[in-house]
Write an enzyme that holds these catalytic residues in place. Structure first.
Site, short mmCIF file in Angstrom:
data_model
loop_
_atom_site.label_atom_id
_atom_site.label_comp_id
_atom_site.label_asym_id
_atom_site.label_seq_id
_atom_site.Cartn_x
_atom_site.Cartn_y
_atom_site.Cartn_z
N GLU A 22 0.82 -1.22 0.00
CA GLU A 22 0.00 0.00 0.00
C GLU A 22 0.85 1.27 0.00
O GLU A 22 0.40 2.33 0.43
CB GLU A 22 -0.94 -0.02 1.21
CG GLU A 22 -1.91 -1.19 1.19
CD GLU A 22 -2.72 -1.27 2.45
OE1 GLU A 22 -3.72 -0.52 2.56
OE2 GLU A 22 -2.38 -2.06 3.35
N PHE A 194 -14.48 -15.00 -0.13
CA PHE A 194 -13.48 -13.96 -0.38
C PHE A 194 -12.17 -14.43 0.23
O PHE A 194 -12.10 -14.74 1.42
CB PHE A 194 -13.91 -12.62 0.23
CG PHE A 194 -15.04 -11.97 -0.52
CD1 PHE A 194 -14.78 -11.04 -1.51
CD2 PHE A 194 -16.36 -12.30 -0.25
CE1 PHE A 194 -15.81 -10.44 -2.22
CE2 PHE A 194 -17.40 -11.70 -0.94
CZ PHE A 194 -17.13 -10.78 -1.93
N SER A 202 -6.52 -2.05 1.90
CA SER A 202 -6.86 -1.40 0.63
C SER A 202 -7.28 -2.42 -0.44
O SER A 202 -7.08 -2.20 -1.63
CB SER A 202 -5.68 -0.55 0.11
OG SER A 202 -5.46 0.53 0.98
N SER A 343 -11.45 10.44 1.02
CA SER A 343 -11.58 9.08 1.56
C SER A 343 -12.83 8.97 2.43
O SER A 343 -13.38 9.97 2.90
CB SER A 343 -10.34 8.72 2.38
OG SER A 343 -9.20 8.62 1.56
#
Length: 375
Positions: A22, A194, A202, A343
């Protein structure tokens, strides 16, 4: 050689970049803070951390750290290395260079570690700052480590009575020793699932898997980022987020109005990295989320519970699924959430009445009021 401190402003060292996947997101976050921080009140010392871990002074316009899809920002190595040292009860920045006398940049009052992912958000840098006896923004060592690890955060949430979805944790040894046993355990969760690196954020390295045939490839992708994985059963529900801000003194944590992430479909099966940071129209935030008042009150209460469950400090964003049955299932906590002006965390606080510059100021003041060491 010592560089005399020229200002009586509060001196803030911004750390950004870092060794994790990230890195670019952290640079973008730093650009947002540098562009908005109150220059009348704070003197900023921007320190970039390269992917190899070198600390370097960042010079030039903060706009250079803005995200461009073709050229993501990158902290480059330098012949000069910044080091943090402690003496006489204060933290000092020192610049070293081969065959040169070390140059002191003077003391710092507080560090703002705008770092995401491993070696920044996971307690490692926080431990370094504790050893240097310097105050810093955000969660401490334990909260950072637990909040970064998708397995242990679930353990903490379950202990606090929060609802957690079905999942399995896969270690490196388990996958190498008996991959079929892992496949069988995932199969019992049911598809879709998942597949996530245990200690990345992120949405880096995360894949949605609709059937057994796609599982091995998703595991391989996640293992590029972390050899420990969490594989979660898909949950039907709306994605609801809530910001948490540490209370002052003995006050309880403060919570923002909840927001809802709406992915615009197309090529994004979920809220992935591209939808978050690259494609401006791939997702939107609705804040306050269109929920009954009872549900809004409930999710804010649950977010504060999650914050306390990991011993949170400073700030966090807590993510939930809101099921058709009206239940909130917690997904994760982010102890250093995305913090650019657009954000989700700052946006939710803006909707709640605290603007971006005010939020930066509040976080620094909370850090300055907090003692170092055990607390």
């Amino acid at each position: 050689m010592t560089e005399t401190r020229k200002s009586t402003k509060t001196r803030v060292a911004l750390l950004f970049g870092g060794r994790s996947s990230e890195h670019a997101v952290s640079c973008v976050t730093a650009a947002g803070v540098m562009g908005a921080i109150d220059a009348e009140k704070y003197e900023v010392v921007p320190i970039g951390i390269t992917r190899e871990g070198q600390w370097v002074l960042s010079r030039g316009d903060w706009h250079r750290w803005a995200l461009n899809a073709g050229h993501p920002p990158e902290v480059e190595p330098s012949s000069e290395t910044v080091r943090l040292s402690e003496s006489d009860g204060a933290a000092h920045l020192v610049v070293t260079e081969p065959n040169q006398v070390p140059r002191e940049l003077g003391d710092v009052d507080v560090v703002f570690p705008l770092l995401h992912g491993a070696f920044g958000e996971d307690g490692t840098v926080q431990g370094l700052l504790e050893l240097a006896d310097v105050r810093y923004v955000g969660a401490g060592v334990l909260a950072s480590a637990v909040g970064m690890d998708k397995h242990f955060m679930k353990v903490a949430f379950e202990a606090a009575g929060l609802s957690v979805g079905p999942y399995v944790t896969v270690t490196d040894k388990e996958w190498r020793r008996d991959p079929q046993a892992v496949r069988d355990a995932v199969g019992r969760l049911g598809f879709p699932v998942f597949v996530k690196p245990c200690r990345a954020g992120s949405s880096v390295g995360i894949s949605k898997v609709d059937g057994p045939e796609g599982l091995d490839a998703a595991i391989a992708e996640a293992r590029r980022h972390d050899l420990r994985l969490v594989i979660e059963a898909g949950i039907t529900g709306r994605e609801i987020e809530c910001g948490v801000l540490e209370g002052r003194g003995c006050d309880a944590p403060r919570t923002s109005l909840p927001g809802e992430i709406v992915v615009q479909g197309g090529q994004h099966a979920f809220y992935d990295f591209e939808a978050k940071y690259v494609e401006n129209d791939a997702a939107s935030l609705s804040c306050p989320a269109d929920l009954p008042q009872e549900a809004i009150d409930r999710v804010r209460e649950l977010a504060a519970t999650a914050f306390d469950a990991v011993s949170g400090e400073g700030l966090s964003r807590v993510d939930f699924f809101y099921t058709p049955e009206g239940e909130f299932v917690i997904n994760e906590i982010n102890t250093m959430p995305g913090f650019t002006p657009i954000s989700m965390y700052p946006a939710m606080w803006a909707a709640t009445g605290i603007g971006y510059r005010e939020l930066i100021d509040e976080l620094i003041q909370l850090a300055l009021a907090r003692p170092t060491g055990l607390r």
